[in-house]
Design an enzyme around this catalytic site. Structure first.
Site, PDB file in Angstrom:
ATOM      1  N   ASN A 212       0.890  -1.268  -0.007  1.00 59.09           N
ATOM      2  CA  ASN A 212       0.052   0.035   0.006  1.00 59.09           C
ATOM      3  C   ASN A 212       0.786   1.123   0.029  1.00 59.09           C
ATOM      4  O   ASN A 212       2.048   1.239   0.560  1.00 59.09           O
ATOM      5  CB  ASN A 212      -0.877   0.096   1.496  1.00 59.09           C
ATOM      6  CG  ASN A 212      -2.270  -0.532   1.030  1.00 59.09           C
ATOM      7  OD1 ASN A 212      -2.727  -0.783   0.060  1.00 59.09           O
ATOM      8  ND2 ASN A 212      -2.495  -1.146   2.263  1.00 59.09           N
ATOM      9  N   LYS A 290      12.016 -16.613  -7.529  1.00 56.43           N
ATOM     10  CA  LYS A 290      11.631 -15.643  -8.340  1.00 56.43           C
ATOM     11  C   LYS A 290      10.719 -16.347  -9.445  1.00 56.43           C
ATOM     12  O   LYS A 290      11.296 -17.019 -10.246  1.00 56.43           O
ATOM     13  CB  LYS A 290      12.692 -14.685  -8.995  1.00 56.43           C
ATOM     14  CG  LYS A 290      12.103 -13.676  -9.655  1.00 56.43           C
ATOM     15  CD  LYS A 290      13.173 -12.723 -10.361  1.00 56.43           C
ATOM     16  CE  LYS A 290      12.425 -11.570 -11.238  1.00 56.43           C
ATOM     17  NZ  LYS A 290      13.545 -11.082 -12.141  1.00 56.43           N
TER      18      LYS A 290
END
Ligand code: C5P
Length: 409
Positions: A212, A290
């Protein structure tokens, strides 16, 4: 309660009202406070070091800056010694020096180096006081967090009438007494608080995450303000670029789950202020390595909801803090949405901020908020530095805490 056993550093400035500093010293000493004084060069034109020393029963520090004196005084330890610094009278010239952040002599250096609150007691001719230059300096200093008492309206030494008269020693004493009473009440009650702050990161793989927008500044400033009021405070914060003051108890976490665990570990507390922008979602699984681009297809990252921390606190039957405060960042219907949020999460107070405004919030040093309580009372705090907004929020929360506390005990 009364003003007792405090360490008070006076800076005596150069104005006709300087003689009143002697009455203030007498009052403070009569009430068992330890007083030290710095006499500025122009202050010395109005009162003598001998009279100040006689009353404080301490050496009077003169405002010259030479090598020997610096070795003997050490402006840092003098400012650390004090519980509060009071400048009286504060002249127009002194206000200018402070607003420019000057450190040209002992008084200005001690003040600039201080980590304590500084109370300015202006006294000057009414024209000097209302001049735009002086008022601009006053505003700058208020933004820096300096405290002011007066000036009062009345007849001045120069014979003119108006606003510019220094507050009386008794008024200053009362102000400082009230200042410490507010702080001591929380220290004596041994109040414990947690503040959540910053964003959380919910990692998808070692390099990608859901997060956020949040700098963590407002929560940090609230934790600092609580600490200043004598509340034992723990700041539980997500990643941010803040250089936290060492004296503050800070626990750094990364994810919403970690924040929740840390909050649970911290219970019981008296007060919880949740400013954190906790990510609403987290990936169901975090990949150890990843992910390659071709491994990610649309809809391939499954997300689940994060636990709502403020709601966990608000609805906690066993260990509910006496006061649970939530934050509410909204882009529309600010008050209505915030009230609904407060009810849903069972908070006692919600602090609403309008994140559609570009000049405040997220990464800005400024904010403007409304405090809404569960009776629907709304209190606006106008745009200001996040540190000052935090101070005001904390004052209101602590007042509310005291009222609630009476009902609890
Ligand atoms: O529902 P919304 O995210 O807008 O609510 C904001 C309030 O809820 C803030 O006080 C925030 O710290 C808190 N919150 C929380 N845990 C979450 C989500 C929000 O504590 N998972």
């Amino acid at each position: 309660m009364s003003l007792k056993n405090k360490k008070i550093l006076l800076v005596i400035g150069g104005g006709i009202a300087a003689y009143k500093s002697l009455d203030l010293i007498r009052l403070l000493k009569k009430n068992s406070n330890d007083v030290k004084a710095i006499l500025t060069k122009s202050g010395k034109e109005f009162v003598t070091p001998l009279s100040v020393t006689t009353l404080t029963k301490n050496k009077t520090f003169e405002n010259i800056f030479d090598k020997d004196m610096e070795a003997e005084i050490d402006h840092i330890s003098l400012s650390r010694w004090a519980d509060i610094i009071i400048v009286l009278p504060t002249t127009a010239n002194f206000l200018t020096k402070l607003s420019l952040g000057k450190a040209e002599d002992l008084a200005t250096t001690v003040i600039l180096a201080s980590d304590k609150d500084i109370l300015l007691v202006p006294a000057m001719n009414v024209r000097m006081w209302i001049h735009r230059a002086t008022q601009t300096n006053v505003q700058i200093l208020k933004d820096y967090g300096y405290l002011f008492i007066g000036p009062e309206e009345g007849e001045m030494a120069c014979g003119e009438y108006g606003e510019g008269k220094m507050s009386s020693p008794r008024q200053i004493f009362k102000y400082v007494e009230n200042y410490f009473n507010k702080r001591d009440v929380f220290k004596n009650k041994k109040i414990k608080a947690i503040v959540t702050a910053g964003p959380t990161r919910e990692y998808i793989d070692p390099v990608r995450y859901i997060s956020n927008e949040s700098s963590g500044k407002q929560g940090y400033e609230i934790a600092l303000a609580l600490d200043k009021f004598g509340v034992k405070t723990k700041l539980i914060t997500g990643p941010s670029n803040i250089n936290y003051q060492k004296k503050l108890h800070v626990k750094k976490i990364v994810s919403g789950d970690e924040m929740l665990q840390e909050v649970k570990k911290s219970l019981p507390v008296d007060l919880a202020i949740c400013t954190a922008a906790v990510s609403d979602f987290k990936p169901l699984r975090k990949s150890k390595n990843k992910l390659k681009k071709d491994q990610i297809k649309s809809n391939s990252i499954i997300i689940e909801k994060n636990r709502d921390i403020v709601e966990y606190l608000g609805k906690n039957n066993k260990n509910r803090p006496k006061l649970v405060v939530g934050f509410s960042a909204e882009t529309q219907n600010l008050n209505r949405n915030s009230i609904l949020k407060m009810r849903k999460k069972n908070c006692d107070l919600i602090i609403a901020n309008d994140v559609s405004r570009k000049d405040i919030g997220f990464n800005s040093n400024f904010n403007a908020v409304s405090l809404i309580d569960n009776n629907g009372n709304i209190k606006l705090i106008k745009k200001n530095k996040k540190s000052l907004i935090a101070h005001k929020i904390v004052e209101i929360i602590l007042d509310k805490f005291l009222i609630n506390d009476k009902n609890f005990n």
